[in-house]
Design a protein around this motif. Structure first.
Motif, mmCIF file in Angstrom:
data_model
loop_
_atom_site.group_PDB
_atom_site.id
_atom_site.type_symbol
_atom_site.label_atom_id
_atom_site.label_comp_id
_atom_site.label_asym_id
_atom_site.label_seq_id
_atom_site.Cartn_x
_atom_site.Cartn_y
_atom_site.Cartn_z
ATOM 1 N N GLU A 1 0.863 -1.164 0.000
ATOM 2 C CA GLU A 1 0.000 0.000 0.000
ATOM 3 C C GLU A 1 0.907 1.223 0.000
ATOM 4 O O GLU A 1 1.905 1.273 0.709
ATOM 5 C CB GLU A 1 -0.904 -0.024 1.227
ATOM 6 N N SER A 2 0.581 2.208 -0.817
ATOM 7 C CA SER A 2 1.542 3.262 -1.135
ATOM 8 C C SER A 2 1.980 4.098 0.063
ATOM 9 O O SER A 2 3.172 4.392 0.214
ATOM 10 C CB SER A 2 0.981 4.178 -2.226
ATOM 11 N N SER A 3 1.063 4.492 0.949
ATOM 12 C CA SER A 3 1.476 5.349 2.057
ATOM 13 C C SER A 3 2.404 4.601 3.010
ATOM 14 O O SER A 3 3.378 5.162 3.521
ATOM 15 C CB SER A 3 0.256 5.892 2.814
ATOM 16 N N VAL B 1 5.847 4.699 1.528
ATOM 17 C CA VAL B 1 6.500 6.002 1.657
ATOM 18 C C VAL B 1 7.134 6.139 3.037
ATOM 19 O O VAL B 1 8.291 6.543 3.180
ATOM 20 C CB VAL B 1 5.507 7.155 1.397
ATOM 21 N N LEU C 1 4.310 12.992 -3.162
ATOM 22 C CA LEU C 1 3.516 12.817 -1.945
ATOM 23 C C LEU C 1 2.021 12.919 -2.243
ATOM 24 O O LEU C 1 1.217 12.183 -1.651
ATOM 25 C CB LEU C 1 3.933 13.841 -0.901
ATOM 26 N N PHE D 1 1.140 9.425 -3.753
ATOM 27 C CA PHE D 1 1.221 8.212 -2.952
ATOM 28 C C PHE D 1 0.665 8.337 -1.537
ATOM 29 O O PHE D 1 0.465 7.315 -0.863
ATOM 30 C CB PHE D 1 2.670 7.721 -2.902
ATOM 31 N N LEU D 2 0.399 9.555 -1.063
ATOM 32 C CA LEU D 2 -0.221 9.707 0.251
ATOM 33 C C LEU D 2 -1.696 10.063 0.163
ATOM 34 O O LEU D 2 -2.502 9.625 0.984
ATOM 35 C CB LEU D 2 0.519 10.770 1.078
ATOM 36 N N GLN D 3 -2.075 10.878 -0.822
ATOM 37 C CA GLN D 3 -3.495 11.221 -0.969
ATOM 38 C C GLN D 3 -4.297 10.029 -1.467
ATOM 39 O O GLN D 3 -5.483 9.901 -1.175
ATOM 40 C CB GLN D 3 -3.668 12.405 -1.924
ATOM 41 N N SER E 1 -4.588 5.725 -1.930
ATOM 42 C CA SER E 1 -4.119 4.454 -1.392
ATOM 43 C C SER E 1 -3.891 3.519 -2.574
ATOM 44 O O SER E 1 -4.773 2.756 -2.979
ATOM 45 C CB SER E 1 -5.145 3.863 -0.422
ATOM 46 N N TYR F 1 -0.111 17.063 5.408
ATOM 47 C CA TYR F 1 0.080 15.729 5.977
ATOM 48 C C TYR F 1 0.469 15.687 7.447
ATOM 49 O O TYR F 1 0.619 14.617 8.015
ATOM 50 C CB TYR F 1 1.149 14.979 5.163
ATOM 51 N N ARG G 1 4.267 8.144 12.227
ATOM 52 C CA ARG G 1 4.831 8.028 10.886
ATOM 53 C C ARG G 1 4.968 9.404 10.247
ATOM 54 O O ARG G 1 5.915 9.671 9.509
ATOM 55 C CB ARG G 1 3.951 7.133 10.018
ATOM 56 N N TYR G 2 4.021 10.303 10.514
ATOM 57 C CA TYR G 2 4.080 11.636 9.940
ATOM 58 C C TYR G 2 5.186 12.469 10.592
ATOM 59 O O TYR G 2 5.771 13.350 9.954
ATOM 60 C CB TYR G 2 2.731 12.337 10.078
#
Length: 320
Positions: A148-150, A153, A194, A197-199, A201, A245, A252-253
């Motif tokens: 899963e992309s996030s 990252v 970002l 890959f974060l906005q 899934s 974010y 994680r952030y």
């Protein structure tokens, strides 16, 4: 080429006549043939535009848009608007692509039903230029699996294998229609990466094969002297990313924030001292301290902003 090609390769072009033919031949020689190449000649003043026209005449899969110089981000965005492919890949006009890249990417898309494929790169030089800082390896622990992309990252940040170059991933078109490259700043690759890959899934596949071959050459984006524009551009990307974010207290952030702060310090240290006066460095520092900077980075940021030579000596001392 079919009406809707499998791949669209978008190539911004600006004053790279010495390297452009080799770059485009690496696309022309792909073992998979159902693709289009969208060239965007961004106001080149050398013979790059003529070389683009020559490839359009040579192969119907190539097309070219000639525009006034507006910058790489606008060139990429305009190229995307003209593209038709199911999968989108952004390529730089002075680099090279592995001859089996497209056929192997398609196999991965089909076998694993993924939305994006991220891969590594190698670096080469025709002129004895060296840059040990450039490493394009996806890292142990995240390679050879669907993710899963996030989550990927954040893992790449933790493993220090984060690199956002759009030349090192290929993505299904449907995920790119609502985002674009920031047209007014340097280091726009970060926010685009970002946002993608974060906005979203995405189901991604991570491979470490170096399909992309980056050329180090004089006066390129990677080797040219950094200026205050680089600092301010990265600062703006950092600021925008924090706003998007960092609302969550998710640990994680916080790791994401630490990584960006570290990158920002590196950019500051690479700026040519003659290009930025001490007065401007103080102004930059004042702006940076307004950001959400962890206490552990405040001292580093202060030293790097005002006295980058000392900070670099400190780093070299630790490495020795």
């Amino acid at each position: 080429m079919s009406v809707v090609p499998v791949f669209s390769i978008i190539v911004p072009v600006y004053n790279v006549a010495a390297y452009l033919e080799a770059a485009l031949n690496s696309l022309l020689g792909q073992s998979f043939h159902d693709f289009e190449v969208v060239l965007v000649n961004d106001g080149s003043t050398d013979s790059s535009g003529n070389i683009c026209d020559g490839f359009v005449l040579k192969d119907e899969r190539f097309s070219v848009l000639h525009q006034e110089n507006q910058g790489q981000s606008i060139a990429r965005n305009n190229g995307f608007k003209l593209s038709k492919g199911k999968y989108i890949y952004y390529f730089d006009a002075d680099d090279l692509l592995d001859g089996d890249a497209l056929v192997e990417w398609l196999a991965l898309f089909v076998e694993f039903s993924v939305d994006s494929i991220l891969f590594g790169a190698t670096v080469f030089s025709d002129s004895n230029i060296k840059n040990e800082r450039l490493v394009y390896q996806r890292g142990v622990g995240v390679v050879g699996e669907s993710r899963e992309s996030s989550g990927y990252v954040f893992d790449s940040l933790r493993l220090e294998t984060y690199f956002p170059s759009p030349c090192c991933y290929v993505t299904a078109r449907k995920f790119l229609s609502k985002i674009s490259f920031n047209e007014s700043v340097i280091h726009e690759d970060n926010t685009f990466y970002l946002d993608l890959f974060l906005q979203n899934s995405l189901n991604i596949r991570v491979v470490d094969k170096p399909y992309f071959k980056r050329r180090l050459r004089p006066d390129s984006t990677m080797t040219s002297t950094k200026t205050i524009k680089n600092i301010l551009g990265f600062q703006r990307c950092f600021d925008e990313s924090l706003e998007k974010y960092m609302a969550s207290n998710d640990s994680r952030y916080l790791a994401f924030s630490d990584s960006f702060q570290h990158q920002l310090i590196e950019v500051i240290c690479l700026v040519d001292n003659g290009a930025v006066t001490l007065q401007n460095r103080k102004r930059i520092l004042k702006n940076l301290q307004k950001l959400f900077i962890a206490k552990s980075y405040r001292f580093k940021t202060t030293i790097a902003s005002l006295f980058p030579e000392l900070y670099l000596l400190r780093i070299k001392g630790r490495q020795n």
